[in-house]
Write a protein that holds these residues in place. Structure first.
Motif, PDB file in Angstrom:
ATOM      1  N   THR A   1       0.834  -1.204   0.000  1.00  0.00           N
ATOM      2  CA  THR A   1       0.000   0.000   0.000  1.00  0.00           C
ATOM      3  C   THR A   1       0.865   1.250   0.000  1.00  0.00           C
ATOM      4  O   THR A   1       0.586   2.217  -0.732  1.00  0.00           O
ATOM      5  CB  THR A   1      -0.921  -0.001   1.229  1.00  0.00           C
ATOM      6  OG1 THR A   1      -1.813  -1.119   1.150  1.00  0.00           O
ATOM      7  CG2 THR A   1      -1.731   1.281   1.302  1.00  0.00           C
TER       8      THR A   1
ATOM      9  N   ASN B   1       2.342   1.742  -3.454  1.00  0.00           N
ATOM     10  CA  ASN B   1       1.335   2.284  -4.374  1.00  0.00           C
ATOM     11  C   ASN B   1       1.100   3.769  -4.126  1.00  0.00           C
ATOM     12  O   ASN B   1       1.011   4.570  -5.063  1.00  0.00           O
ATOM     13  CB  ASN B   1       0.011   1.529  -4.217  1.00  0.00           C
ATOM     14  CG  ASN B   1       0.014   0.200  -4.932  1.00  0.00           C
ATOM     15  OD1 ASN B   1       0.805  -0.026  -5.835  1.00  0.00           O
ATOM     16  ND2 ASN B   1      -0.865  -0.698  -4.530  1.00  0.00           N
ATOM     17  N   SER B   2       0.984   4.143  -2.859  1.00  0.00           N
ATOM     18  CA  SER B   2       0.733   5.540  -2.510  1.00  0.00           C
ATOM     19  C   SER B   2       1.881   6.432  -2.962  1.00  0.00           C
ATOM     20  O   SER B   2       1.663   7.499  -3.550  1.00  0.00           O
ATOM     21  CB  SER B   2       0.532   5.667  -0.994  1.00  0.00           C
ATOM     22  OG  SER B   2       0.340   7.008  -0.627  1.00  0.00           O
TER      23      SER B   2
ATOM     24  N   GLN C   1      -8.305   1.073  -3.264  1.00  0.00           N
ATOM     25  CA  GLN C   1      -7.420   0.371  -4.201  1.00  0.00           C
ATOM     26  C   GLN C   1      -8.042   0.313  -5.593  1.00  0.00           C
ATOM     27  O   GLN C   1      -7.364   0.530  -6.598  1.00  0.00           O
ATOM     28  CB  GLN C   1      -7.130  -1.048  -3.692  1.00  0.00           C
ATOM     29  CG  GLN C   1      -6.524  -1.126  -2.296  1.00  0.00           C
ATOM     30  CD  GLN C   1      -5.066  -0.713  -2.248  1.00  0.00           C
ATOM     31  OE1 GLN C   1      -4.447  -0.480  -3.285  1.00  0.00           O
ATOM     32  NE2 GLN C   1      -4.505  -0.629  -1.055  1.00  0.00           N
TER      33      GLN C   1
ATOM     34  N   PHE D   1      -8.129   3.825  -7.133  1.00  0.00           N
ATOM     35  CA  PHE D   1      -6.756   4.165  -7.491  1.00  0.00           C
ATOM     36  C   PHE D   1      -6.337   3.471  -8.788  1.00  0.00           C
ATOM     37  O   PHE D   1      -5.698   4.090  -9.658  1.00  0.00           O
ATOM     38  CB  PHE D   1      -5.811   3.752  -6.349  1.00  0.00           C
ATOM     39  CG  PHE D   1      -4.352   3.909  -6.659  1.00  0.00           C
ATOM     40  CD1 PHE D   1      -3.747   5.159  -6.616  1.00  0.00           C
ATOM     41  CD2 PHE D   1      -3.573   2.806  -6.997  1.00  0.00           C
ATOM     42  CE1 PHE D   1      -2.397   5.312  -6.901  1.00  0.00           C
ATOM     43  CE2 PHE D   1      -2.229   2.946  -7.271  1.00  0.00           C
ATOM     44  CZ  PHE D   1      -1.636   4.199  -7.231  1.00  0.00           C
ATOM     45  N   ALA D   2      -6.694   2.200  -8.918  1.00  0.00           N
ATOM     46  CA  ALA D   2      -6.333   1.456 -10.125  1.00  0.00           C
ATOM     47  C   ALA D   2      -6.977   2.070 -11.360  1.00  0.00           C
ATOM     48  O   ALA D   2      -6.320   2.241 -12.397  1.00  0.00           O
ATOM     49  CB  ALA D   2      -6.745  -0.012  -9.983  1.00  0.00           C
TER      50      ALA D   2
ATOM     51  N   SER E   1      -7.103   9.209  -8.535  1.00  0.00           N
ATOM     52  CA  SER E   1      -5.977   8.512  -7.912  1.00  0.00           C
ATOM     53  C   SER E   1      -5.424   9.221  -6.688  1.00  0.00           C
ATOM     54  O   SER E   1      -5.009   8.569  -5.725  1.00  0.00           O
ATOM     55  CB  SER E   1      -4.851   8.312  -8.936  1.00  0.00           C
ATOM     56  OG  SER E   1      -4.331   9.552  -9.365  1.00  0.00           O
TER      57      SER E   1
ATOM     58  N   THR F   1      -4.456   7.783  -2.759  1.00  0.00           N
ATOM     59  CA  THR F   1      -3.108   7.537  -2.230  1.00  0.00           C
ATOM     60  C   THR F   1      -3.039   7.850  -0.741  1.00  0.00           C
ATOM     61  O   THR F   1      -2.249   7.235  -0.012  1.00  0.00           O
ATOM     62  CB  THR F   1      -2.051   8.375  -2.976  1.00  0.00           C
ATOM     63  OG1 THR F   1      -2.293   9.771  -2.762  1.00  0.00           O
ATOM     64  CG2 THR F   1      -2.062   8.074  -4.464  1.00  0.00           C
TER      65      THR F   1
ATOM     66  N   MET G   1      -5.685   5.151   1.143  1.00  0.00           N
ATOM     67  CA  MET G   1      -5.081   3.833   1.329  1.00  0.00           C
ATOM     68  C   MET G   1      -4.205   3.806   2.568  1.00  0.00           C
ATOM     69  O   MET G   1      -4.187   2.827   3.322  1.00  0.00           O
ATOM     70  CB  MET G   1      -4.259   3.452   0.089  1.00  0.00           C
ATOM     71  CG  MET G   1      -5.078   3.148  -1.139  1.00  0.00           C
ATOM     72  SD  MET G   1      -4.092   2.475  -2.513  1.00  0.00           S
ATOM     73  CE  MET G   1      -3.011   3.854  -2.875  1.00  0.00           C
TER      74      MET G   1
ATOM     75  N   ALA H   1      -2.223  -2.536  -7.297  1.00  0.00           N
ATOM     76  CA  ALA H   1      -3.309  -2.102  -6.407  1.00  0.00           C
ATOM     77  C   ALA H   1      -4.433  -3.134  -6.366  1.00  0.00           C
ATOM     78  O   ALA H   1      -5.056  -3.340  -5.314  1.00  0.00           O
ATOM     79  CB  ALA H   1      -3.846  -0.750  -6.861  1.00  0.00           C
TER      80      ALA H   1
ATOM     81  N   ASP I   1      -8.894  -3.844   0.170  1.00  0.00           N
ATOM     82  CA  ASP I   1      -9.147  -2.830   1.183  1.00  0.00           C
ATOM     83  C   ASP I   1      -9.618  -3.495   2.465  1.00  0.00           C
ATOM     84  O   ASP I   1     -10.177  -4.598   2.451  1.00  0.00           O
ATOM     85  CB  ASP I   1     -10.229  -1.857   0.688  1.00  0.00           C
ATOM     86  CG  ASP I   1      -9.675  -0.842  -0.295  1.00  0.00           C
ATOM     87  OD1 ASP I   1      -8.742  -0.120   0.074  1.00  0.00           O
ATOM     88  OD2 ASP I   1     -10.176  -0.793  -1.435  1.00  0.00           O
TER      89      ASP I   1
END
Length: 470
Positions: free
Chosen positions: A10, A13-14, A74, A77-78, A114, A118, A121, A180, A185
């Motif tokens: 996570t 990704n963030s 997630q 974000f994806a 997105s 970030t 998450m 992601a 989640d």
């Protein structure tokens, strides 16, 4: 996936998601002159490649955060990363400036999806009292992207032209989207997902579009019917939004966030600090290049201490936040930022490189600490079920602030020429106005803000946070 691995993924990704968007903005600035010549575009059209993006992203951030709260950060974000990467690739293939502007607006829409995610998450993955360091690492990465973007963009544009600049984000964006989707989640309590509140989202979007557009065009057009009506429309829509939110059964912004003095103080501090920073950078660029006669590379080197402090100071800020308090950390940071603006305001033709570097060093040290501590406060005040909205509010502040700062700086530079004093004095005053907001943040002896459960914080959220701390 075990909790530790989930947190690491996570965080990755963030961080990378934030970097992708930050890098895109910095390299675009470098590519714009070449893009204009290659597509035979006007200055106004090229300016809309930035303005269209800014309006789109600013108007949708809070609503995008609500989408993440409802459907999963997630997943949202994806979608944002896939769309952002696809729009980037499309810009690289664009046949004319109209396509570039349209795709930049699309980038703004997907960037809005997105960016709150970030932060949402992180709030979902980490206990409130351990958010400081993840936020600091994200901030350091953004600072690194801001410093590296002009260098990478300049090299690509010089060697290959402007189009390859927009291919930089495609692979990282698609990779982050795929990763992601491998992270689930945290489970939400049944019935805890709030409605989308489309009327509220529309009112907020109208207010932000009117405000941002006015701030962007005001320096170039001056007082016109449009620039006078813009703030009126923004104020009316904002008032209608607040009235609607207070009456809505399922508001876009939960009552605990909308009416929180702590959240308001943190967001106000972020707006003032980012306005001071970006306005000062705008004015300083003119000083370094037009007064001292430096080229862009030499100017960037003089400002390098700011980027260094952004990268290295963020983890230090997280440690200070944990050892002291948001109030003390943010208050000290605003003082450093004010000193940096005042020091730069006194520069003239005889100023030396150490004096210039010291001003930028203070700017970076102050701003990075404000960004880490105020962001942590906003997220801590949110329940896990409203983390996306909290992230959207923080991102909105970080878009409005620079727009205000650049608008003020542009207007004053136009009135005073390249003289830095008047413009930076006003920006210093703006910093001083924002400093008292830091005094309204939690102190060391206060109860943790996460334990003041805002409206919408379900018992299951509280239980899950307690279990996570254990």
């Amino acid at each position: 996936m075990n909790p530790s691995a989930r947190r690491r993924l996570t965080l990755a990704n963030s961080v990378v998601g934030a970097v992708v968007v930050a890098l895109d903005g910095t390299v675009l600035t470098v590519a714009q002159p070449t893009l204009r010549r290659d597509l035979d575009a006007s200055f106004a059209q090229v300016q809309w490649t930035s303005t269209g993006y800014l309006i789109a992203v600013a108007s949708l951030l809070v609503f995008a955060g609500r989408l993440g709260d409802r459907y999963g950060h997630q997943q949202v974000f994806a979608v944002g990363m896939v769309g952002f990467g696809a729009a980037s690739a499309g810009i690289g293939l664009a046949p004319d400036i109209g396509w570039v502007i349209g795709l930049r607006v699309a980038q703004g829409i997907f960037g809005a999806l997105s960016q709150p995610a970030t932060l949402g998450m992180l709030r979902a993955a980490y206990p409130p009292d351990r958010l400081g360091m993840p936020i600091a690492l994200r901030t350091s990465a953004i600072g690194l992207a801001a410093a590296a973007g002009p260098l990478i963009g300049g090299a690509l544009v010089t060697q290959l032209g402007w189009r390859p600049v927009f291919y930089l984000n495609v692979v990282p964006a698609l990779l982050m989207a795929a990763l992601a989707l491998t992270v689930r989640d945290a489970p939400r309590a049944r019935g805890s997902a709030a409605g989308l509140d489309l009327p509220g989202a529309a009112l907020l979007a109208v207010a932000l579009v009117a405000l941002v557009r006015t701030l962007v065009v005001l320096p170039a057009t001056g007082l016109t019917t449009a620039t006078v009506l813009g703030p009126v429309v923004a104020a009316a829509a904002a008032a209608a939004f607040v009235r609607h939110e207070r009456r809505a059964a399922s508001p876009l912004v939960p009552h605990g966030l909308l009416g929180s003095p702590t959240v308001g103080a943190a967001l106000g501090t972020l707006v003032c600090a980012s306005a001071a920073l970006f306005g000062t950078l705008f004015v300083s660029t003119y000083y370094l290049q037009d007064v001292l006669g430096l080229d862009p590379l030499q100017s960037s080197l003089r400002a390098l201490p700011l980027a260094v402090m952004m990268v290295m100071g963020a983890p230090v800020s997280a440690v200070l936040l944990r050892r002291h308090s948001p109030r003390r950390t943010t208050g000290t940071a605003m003082l450093l930022l004010l000193l940096g603006v005042l020091l730069l305001s006194r520069l003239d033709r005889a100023s030396t490189d150490p004096a210039i570097g010291a001003g930028f060093l203070l700017l970076g040290a102050g701003f990075v600490a404000v960004m880490v501590s105020a962001t942590a406060v906003v997220l801590r005040c949110a329940s896990a079920g409203s983390a996306g909205v909290a992230g959207g509010l923080q991102q909105t502040a970080m878009n409005i602030g620079p727009t205000v700062g650049v608008a003020v700086a542009t207007t004053l530079v136009g009135l005073a020429g390249v003289a830095m004093g008047p413009a930076l004095t006003v920006l210093a005053a703006l910093t001083a106005i924002g400093a008292p907001s830091a005094l309204r943040l939690p102190g060391r002896g206060d109860a943790p803000v996460a334990e003041r459960r805002p409206a919408g914080h379900s018992p299951s959220d509280a239980a899950r946070e307690v279990r996570t701390r254990r």
